[in-house]
Design a protein around this motif. Sequence first.
Motif, PDB file in Angstrom:
ATOM      1  N   MET A  49       0.828  -1.219   0.000  1.00  0.00           N
ATOM      2  CA  MET A  49       0.000   0.000   0.000  1.00  0.00           C
ATOM      3  C   MET A  49       0.856   1.261   0.000  1.00  0.00           C
ATOM      4  O   MET A  49       0.375   2.341  -0.340  1.00  0.00           O
ATOM      5  CB  MET A  49      -0.944  -0.009   1.208  1.00  0.00           C
ATOM      6  CG  MET A  49      -2.054  -1.050   1.106  1.00  0.00           C
ATOM      7  SD  MET A  49      -3.114  -1.067   2.574  1.00  0.00           S
ATOM      8  CE  MET A  49      -3.847   0.569   2.456  1.00  0.00           C
ATOM      9  N   SER A  50       2.127   1.135   0.362  1.00  0.00           N
ATOM     10  CA  SER A  50       3.034   2.287   0.343  1.00  0.00           C
ATOM     11  C   SER A  50       4.059   2.176  -0.779  1.00  0.00           C
ATOM     12  O   SER A  50       5.090   2.862  -0.750  1.00  0.00           O
ATOM     13  CB  SER A  50       3.752   2.418   1.688  1.00  0.00           C
ATOM     14  OG  SER A  50       4.495   1.234   1.980  1.00  0.00           O
ATOM     15  N   ASP A  51       3.783   1.343  -1.766  1.00  0.00           N
ATOM     16  CA  ASP A  51       4.714   1.172  -2.880  1.00  0.00           C
ATOM     17  C   ASP A  51       4.806   2.460  -3.705  1.00  0.00           C
ATOM     18  O   ASP A  51       3.883   3.296  -3.699  1.00  0.00           O
ATOM     19  CB  ASP A  51       4.247   0.017  -3.781  1.00  0.00           C
ATOM     20  CG  ASP A  51       5.319  -0.435  -4.761  1.00  0.00           C
ATOM     21  OD1 ASP A  51       6.148  -1.269  -4.372  1.00  0.00           O
ATOM     22  OD2 ASP A  51       5.335   0.072  -5.900  1.00  0.00           O
ATOM     23  N   GLU A  77       1.778   3.724  -8.481  1.00  0.00           N
ATOM     24  CA  GLU A  77       0.371   4.059  -8.204  1.00  0.00           C
ATOM     25  C   GLU A  77      -0.546   2.861  -8.410  1.00  0.00           C
ATOM     26  O   GLU A  77      -1.475   2.625  -7.616  1.00  0.00           O
ATOM     27  CB  GLU A  77      -0.057   5.211  -9.119  1.00  0.00           C
ATOM     28  CG  GLU A  77      -1.507   5.635  -8.933  1.00  0.00           C
ATOM     29  CD  GLU A  77      -1.901   6.756  -9.877  1.00  0.00           C
ATOM     30  OE1 GLU A  77      -3.086   7.146  -9.861  1.00  0.00           O
ATOM     31  OE2 GLU A  77      -1.026   7.244 -10.636  1.00  0.00           O
ATOM     32  N   ARG A 111      -0.277   0.430  -5.523  1.00  0.00           N
ATOM     33  CA  ARG A 111      -0.983   0.939  -4.335  1.00  0.00           C
ATOM     34  C   ARG A 111      -2.492   0.739  -4.478  1.00  0.00           C
ATOM     35  O   ARG A 111      -3.180   0.347  -3.516  1.00  0.00           O
ATOM     36  CB  ARG A 111      -0.663   2.422  -4.123  1.00  0.00           C
ATOM     37  CG  ARG A 111       0.787   2.711  -3.760  1.00  0.00           C
ATOM     38  CD  ARG A 111       0.941   4.103  -3.158  1.00  0.00           C
ATOM     39  NE  ARG A 111       0.503   5.150  -4.042  1.00  0.00           N
ATOM     40  CZ  ARG A 111       1.264   5.764  -4.957  1.00  0.00           C
ATOM     41  NH1 ARG A 111       2.525   5.371  -5.113  1.00  0.00           N
ATOM     42  NH2 ARG A 111       0.778   6.730  -5.712  1.00  0.00           N
ATOM     43  N   TRP A 112      -3.029   1.016  -5.656  1.00  0.00           N
ATOM     44  CA  TRP A 112      -4.468   0.907  -5.875  1.00  0.00           C
ATOM     45  C   TRP A 112      -4.934  -0.547  -5.764  1.00  0.00           C
ATOM     46  O   TRP A 112      -5.933  -0.841  -5.078  1.00  0.00           O
ATOM     47  CB  TRP A 112      -4.828   1.478  -7.249  1.00  0.00           C
ATOM     48  CG  TRP A 112      -6.233   1.194  -7.695  1.00  0.00           C
ATOM     49  CD1 TRP A 112      -6.632   0.427  -8.735  1.00  0.00           C
ATOM     50  CD2 TRP A 112      -7.441   1.666  -7.070  1.00  0.00           C
ATOM     51  NE1 TRP A 112      -7.984   0.369  -8.819  1.00  0.00           N
ATOM     52  CE2 TRP A 112      -8.525   1.138  -7.805  1.00  0.00           C
ATOM     53  CE3 TRP A 112      -7.718   2.474  -5.965  1.00  0.00           C
ATOM     54  CZ2 TRP A 112      -9.850   1.394  -7.479  1.00  0.00           C
ATOM     55  CZ3 TRP A 112      -9.040   2.727  -5.650  1.00  0.00           C
ATOM     56  CH2 TRP A 112     -10.090   2.191  -6.402  1.00  0.00           C
ATOM     57  N   SER A 122      -3.436  -3.056  -4.259  1.00  0.00           N
ATOM     58  CA  SER A 122      -3.256  -3.561  -2.896  1.00  0.00           C
ATOM     59  C   SER A 122      -4.364  -3.031  -1.983  1.00  0.00           C
ATOM     60  O   SER A 122      -4.857  -3.748  -1.101  1.00  0.00           O
ATOM     61  CB  SER A 122      -1.878  -3.171  -2.360  1.00  0.00           C
ATOM     62  OG  SER A 122      -1.736  -1.768  -2.275  1.00  0.00           O
TER      63      SER A 122
END
Length: 479
Positions: A453-455, A458, A461-462, A464
């Motif tokens: 989630m903090s990758d 974009e 993150r979406w 995950s």
Amino acid sequence: MSLDLPTYLASLQGNIRQRPIPWDGAVRAGTLTEEQLDRIRAVDKVKKDVRKQTVEADLDGYSVLFVGGSGKKSVLELAAKRQDVVQYILVLLNDLLSTSPALSKALLKNGDPYRHFLPLLAHSATLDDPIPLLTSTVLVSLMAGSRDETPATVDKALPLIYSYLSSLTKNSDAGLQDIGVQEYSSLLYGHAPRQQFWNQRSETVAPLIDILKAAAGVGNAEAAASLWSGATNPSRSGFEGSLGGGVGLQLLYHVLLVMWQLSFEGANVGAELDDEYDIILLYTQLLRLSPKEKTTRLLLATLYNLLTTNQNTLLPIAVLARLPSLLQNLQSRQYNDPDLREDLDRLSELLEEYTKTKTTFDEYVAEVNSGHLRWSPPHRNAVFWAENARKILDYENGALIRKLAEIMKKPWENDKAVLAIACNDLGSLVREVPERRGSLEKFGLKTRVMELMSDTDENVRWESLRALGGWLQYSFDTK
């Protein structure tokens, strides 16, 4: 298999043959004996047929000349301090081995025929010193001429020769690379030398794969991502004039020839060849870009050897790489080479027979097992997940889930889409079979999704966030 002698090597040998050697003075200095000089003069600067007759009429004498025996030192032992004489003798011996294959077998009758040659491979680390190169050429001629597979050759000499030739294939000079590759080709005459070649693959195979990747237009760092992209979007039609990465057509052909020879060990090396080097993807891309019939033929023949001996593991990869559609396109072309056409037809039939019986679920299994995910149709298909989610979880006692966990552990810096796809798949599994969330968590998948989630990407993150959302939804629903 006879190949044209590389220009640099031919020039070097020609120059050495023309050098005047003060033989009589060398005898007086103890550099060689009168008997040795008589044998050298009998075959030096004479016609090939005379040379062949002279050597074969005195095989024992010429064997003693070059490797010693019967209490006599070889000419290389006596002349060790005279570099000009050593170079001349190495060139002369290579000429004799090329003229008279019987000499190869005679030399190998000696208890340790390599003892005077192998140290010369490490004579100097500088490329200006021709002795290691000339020695490797002699050793290759000796082994190829005799086709020897005894322990003295395979276990003792071959590993050292392969290591030396590897230093040539890693060189930035294309001429030296080609010498190394051609000498590899001469050595791969049987099962034992091919197996030893594979055993030393970090030295032998890896540099050749690097050359092929350069030809395919992909670097090592992003190779897998680029190859999968090429398989999914095969828009490039071929090279014009020269190959990618500055790889010349002759060098490419010789590398492909070596890999084709190795592919005859397909049953033993095929699966690992793909696991370690993505060989099916790489060859599919090279086939797509192949500029000449002779390279196309070697690519097809190698693929056929590998796929027929590893049908369960490599045919699914070939389908993912879009090889069937590429072969269909090649079928429409006119080829003059009948062997090429035969290999193309056989390979097409093999893949056609395989694809007839495979379902979308089989394709998904093959994709996960390949270790590389792409946005193929099943990932976004709600019907696919509704019908197959439970099958995926149960497949071979969780083998697919373990593979997904393995894929997700990697950072995928050069192909972040893999992580986004994996998160998408996990979210779909949770939504379809929420009661099996615990089995997924045992593999650390929920924790990995939260990390992503903090990758930096974009899309990762979406996806995950979506996956975790489903996880949390069903967690609350069951409380």
